[in-house]
Design a protein around this motif. Structure first.
Motif, PDB file in Angstrom:
ATOM      1  N   TRP A   1       0.822  -1.202   0.000  1.00 58.34           N
ATOM      2  CA  TRP A   1       0.000   0.000   0.000  1.00 58.34           C
ATOM      3  C   TRP A   1       0.860   1.257   0.000  1.00 58.34           C
ATOM      4  O   TRP A   1       0.401   2.330  -0.371  1.00 58.34           O
ATOM      5  CB  TRP A   1      -0.913   0.010   1.223  1.00 58.34           C
ATOM      6  CG  TRP A   1      -1.839  -1.158   1.286  1.00 58.34           C
ATOM      7  CD1 TRP A   1      -1.747  -2.226   2.135  1.00 58.34           C
ATOM      8  CD2 TRP A   1      -2.977  -1.397   0.456  1.00 58.34           C
ATOM      9  NE1 TRP A   1      -2.771  -3.107   1.895  1.00 58.34           N
ATOM     10  CE2 TRP A   1      -3.543  -2.624   0.870  1.00 58.34           C
ATOM     11  CE3 TRP A   1      -3.573  -0.691  -0.590  1.00 58.34           C
ATOM     12  CZ2 TRP A   1      -4.675  -3.156   0.269  1.00 58.34           C
ATOM     13  CZ3 TRP A   1      -4.700  -1.228  -1.186  1.00 58.34           C
ATOM     14  CH2 TRP A   1      -5.240  -2.447  -0.756  1.00 58.34           C
TER      15      TRP A   1
ATOM     16  N   ARG B   1      -8.572   2.638   2.429  1.00 57.38           N
ATOM     17  CA  ARG B   1      -7.616   1.542   2.343  1.00 57.38           C
ATOM     18  C   ARG B   1      -6.713   1.529   3.572  1.00 57.38           C
ATOM     19  O   ARG B   1      -5.831   2.392   3.701  1.00 57.38           O
ATOM     20  CB  ARG B   1      -6.776   1.659   1.061  1.00 57.38           C
ATOM     21  CG  ARG B   1      -7.566   1.233  -0.175  1.00 57.38           C
ATOM     22  CD  ARG B   1      -6.958   1.785  -1.433  1.00 57.38           C
ATOM     23  NE  ARG B   1      -7.237   3.215  -1.557  1.00 57.38           N
ATOM     24  CZ  ARG B   1      -7.126   3.901  -2.676  1.00 57.38           C
ATOM     25  NH1 ARG B   1      -6.731   3.311  -3.775  1.00 57.38           N
ATOM     26  NH2 ARG B   1      -7.387   5.195  -2.715  1.00 57.38           N
TER      27      ARG B   1
ATOM     28  N   GLN C   1      -2.711   2.373   4.053  1.00 51.46           N
ATOM     29  CA  GLN C   1      -2.175   3.313   3.078  1.00 51.46           C
ATOM     30  C   GLN C   1      -1.947   4.676   3.742  1.00 51.46           C
ATOM     31  O   GLN C   1      -2.889   5.385   4.100  1.00 51.46           O
ATOM     32  CB  GLN C   1      -3.100   3.472   1.875  1.00 51.46           C
ATOM     33  CG  GLN C   1      -2.405   4.246   0.773  1.00 51.46           C
ATOM     34  CD  GLN C   1      -3.211   4.289  -0.504  1.00 51.46           C
ATOM     35  OE1 GLN C   1      -4.139   5.065  -0.610  1.00 51.46           O
ATOM     36  NE2 GLN C   1      -2.857   3.464  -1.458  1.00 51.46           N
TER      37      GLN C   1
ATOM     38  N   ARG D   1      -7.392  -4.747   6.259  1.00 50.08           N
ATOM     39  CA  ARG D   1      -6.989  -5.180   4.917  1.00 50.08           C
ATOM     40  C   ARG D   1      -5.861  -6.198   5.065  1.00 50.08           C
ATOM     41  O   ARG D   1      -5.118  -6.165   6.036  1.00 50.08           O
ATOM     42  CB  ARG D   1      -6.431  -4.002   4.103  1.00 50.08           C
ATOM     43  CG  ARG D   1      -7.472  -3.137   3.448  1.00 50.08           C
ATOM     44  CD  ARG D   1      -8.135  -3.843   2.282  1.00 50.08           C
ATOM     45  NE  ARG D   1      -9.134  -3.027   1.607  1.00 50.08           N
ATOM     46  CZ  ARG D   1     -10.398  -2.937   1.971  1.00 50.08           C
ATOM     47  NH1 ARG D   1     -10.830  -3.593   3.021  1.00 50.08           N
ATOM     48  NH2 ARG D   1     -11.248  -2.188   1.296  1.00 50.08           N
TER      49      ARG D   1
ATOM     50  N   ARG E   1      -1.583  -9.774  -0.936  1.00 50.28           N
ATOM     51  CA  ARG E   1      -2.935  -9.515  -0.427  1.00 50.28           C
ATOM     52  C   ARG E   1      -3.735 -10.798  -0.262  1.00 50.28           C
ATOM     53  O   ARG E   1      -4.947 -10.836  -0.527  1.00 50.28           O
ATOM     54  CB  ARG E   1      -3.691  -8.548  -1.336  1.00 50.28           C
ATOM     55  CG  ARG E   1      -2.975  -7.244  -1.555  1.00 50.28           C
ATOM     56  CD  ARG E   1      -3.815  -6.268  -2.343  1.00 50.28           C
ATOM     57  NE  ARG E   1      -3.015  -5.147  -2.806  1.00 50.28           N
ATOM     58  CZ  ARG E   1      -3.512  -4.092  -3.429  1.00 50.28           C
ATOM     59  NH1 ARG E   1      -4.784  -4.006  -3.677  1.00 50.28           N
ATOM     60  NH2 ARG E   1      -2.720  -3.111  -3.811  1.00 50.28           N
TER      61      ARG E   1
END
Ligand SMILES: [Fe+2]
Length: 476
Positions: free
Chosen positions: A98, A191, A194, A224, A230
């Motif tokens: 990120w 997100r 990030q 996340r 991911r």
């Protein structure tokens, strides 16, 4: 070394500036250096006698600390200030995909908890080190008596946080400048991990975050996968715990630390849940915590969590959450539930005469006395992303619940005023115009009477009667 860093930072700034206005707005106020940034107040102890503050520096600093003194009008605050050493942790940001675009890989987060403060007292503090200090900020401790107070409540900020959410936060502050704290009911950013998005959230708040304590709630977007592929389990945003000093509840697992907690403020007890995980475990904890609140004769019990008990939108209902949570709320008489997630607005209630059972409320709504209520539920949104309401969504919940007001395509903030015998609730749009409100009065037996604000005349806002909505226009 420092000169090299400065040169690199300068080049970065120059490069970003030449890339056009869009990226120029992504810069924080300071270059990488020892200057404190993202200064923010939270609580990890009683607001009558404690206050926590965190900040970060983009380079390591020696002797990070805070200075605090009782605020006074004469300017030389440092003369009588006491020093409190900070706890520092270095966070590697660039280990997550990120943050591949960041020009710095690690940051130092610093945290100080002020303790042994006097209630109802205005303090001045600053944070930093011998290399650089913040400005002096003020905060006020809570009274140890149930004095009236107000707080702010924001649904999801999440999208267009700097470009579109900042105006909501700032209008909220102008509307209620003496608010005691601000609840952020989850999805503060889009997100998790990030750093650019968190920089937008902190820049939207700016110095306000250093004087108005935040009460943050985790939403699904604070979780996340962190690994580069991911593929891992979603984990809490790596910035969350370093930047928010929040209570760690002893009888809850480490995985819920600083995401599930209670907070007492002048006659109200706030219960914060993490609706993203371990719901049944949290509900068992909440059951005990509410029981304790009733033993303590707490006047107002206010719950905040991200996922709505009653959703407004299609295919986003949370029947599992509702089935475990609602009986507890009813059994212990929770007054108000503040939520987000649906990117719409609704306010509804469960009528008071529905006797709670283990399986939830039962009974039938009455047209004769629609404003006798037990628990009031609010879903709100403060950021730019807007969903559609399913028109008959609340009807399908049956007669156990009644919808009072709803809206689409509108950014909101709420001011909640708490007094010993009433709660005054106001929902304002981004322009500061009053859209919804009620007074909730509590009788001696604990029963509520809810009175809608007669001044609220504006027609229900919907996608049909507001400007066309495009989900792309709010991209920062
Ligand atoms: Fe959201």
């Amino acid at each position: 070394m420092k000169n090299l860093k400065f040169a690199a930072a300068f080049l970065t700034v120059a490069a970003l500036l030449t890339c056009g206005g869009e990226t120029a707005t992504e810069l924080e106020a300071t270059l990488p250096g020892p200057t404190p940034e993202r200064v923010i107040l939270t609580w990890n102890g009683p607001p009558t006698s404690t206050q926590a503050v965190t900040w970060r520096t983009r380079i390591p600093v020696k002797g990070a600390r805070a200075e605090i003194t009782e605020a006074r009008s004469a300017p030389f605050l440092g003369d009588e200030a006491r020093e409190v050493s900070a706890t520092t942790q270095v966070i590697e940001l660039a280990t997550s995909e990120w943050n591949d675009d960041l020009e710095f890989s690690s940051v130092s987060y610093h945290s100080v908890s002020f303790t042994e403060l006097e209630p109802a007292t205005l303090y001045a503090y600053r944070v930093g080190s011998d290399e650089a200090w913040s400005e002096w900020h003020h905060f006020e401790t809570a009274s140890d008596t149930p004095e009236p107070f107000s707080f702010l409540y924001f649904g999801d900020a999440q999208n267009g946080v700097l470009s579109h959410w900042s105006r909501v936060l700032r209008t909220a502050y102008r509307t209620a400048p003496t608010a005691a704290f601000a609840i952020h009911a989850g999805d503060l950013v889009d997100r998790a991990h990030q750093d650019l998005e968190w920089s937008h959230w902190h820049r939207a708040g700016g110095w306000l975050n250093a004087t108005l304590p935040s009460v943050p709630v985790t939403g699904n977007h604070e979780y996340r996968a962190y690994d580069r592929e991911r593929t891992g389990d979603p984990v809490l945003a790596l910035q969350w715990r370093p930047q928010f000093a929040l209570p760690e509840v002893a009888d809850l697992p480490e995985s819920l630390a600083e995401t599930v907690y209670t907070l007492d403020y002048q006659g109200a007890r706030l219960f914060v849940l993490n609706s993203n995980r371990s719901q049944e475990l949290q509900v068992r904890w909440l059951d005990r915590a509410l029981e304790e609140a009733n033993r303590d004769n707490v006047t107002w019990k206010i719950l905040t969590l991200h996922h709505p008990v009653y959703s407004n939108t299609e295919d986003r209902d949370n029947p599992g959450l509702r089935s475990v949570l609602l009986p507890i709320l009813q059994r212990h008489g929770v007054d108000l539930v503040l939520q987000g997630h649906d990117h719409t607005y609704s306010r509804g209630h469960v009528p008071v005469y529905m006797q709670p059972t283990d399986s939830g409320p039962s009974g039938t709504a009455s047209e004769d006395d629609p404003k006798s209520v037990s628990t009031v539920f609010v879903v709100s949104v403060s950021g730019a992303k807007q969903y559609e309401i399913a028109a008959d969504r609340w009807d399908r919940y049956g007669e156990d619940v009644a919808l009072d007001r709803m809206a689409e395509n509108t950014q909101f903030f709420q001011v909640v005023h708490v007094e010993p015998d009433r709660i005054g609730y106001r929902a304002y749009t981004a322009t500061g115009s009053l859209y919804d409100g009620f007074e909730l009065m509590k009788g001696e037996g604990g029963e509520h009477v809810m009175v809608d604000l007669p001044v609220v005349q504006e027609a229900e806002r919907s996608h049909a009667n507001t400007p066309p909505y495009s989900s792309g226009h709010w991209r920062d």
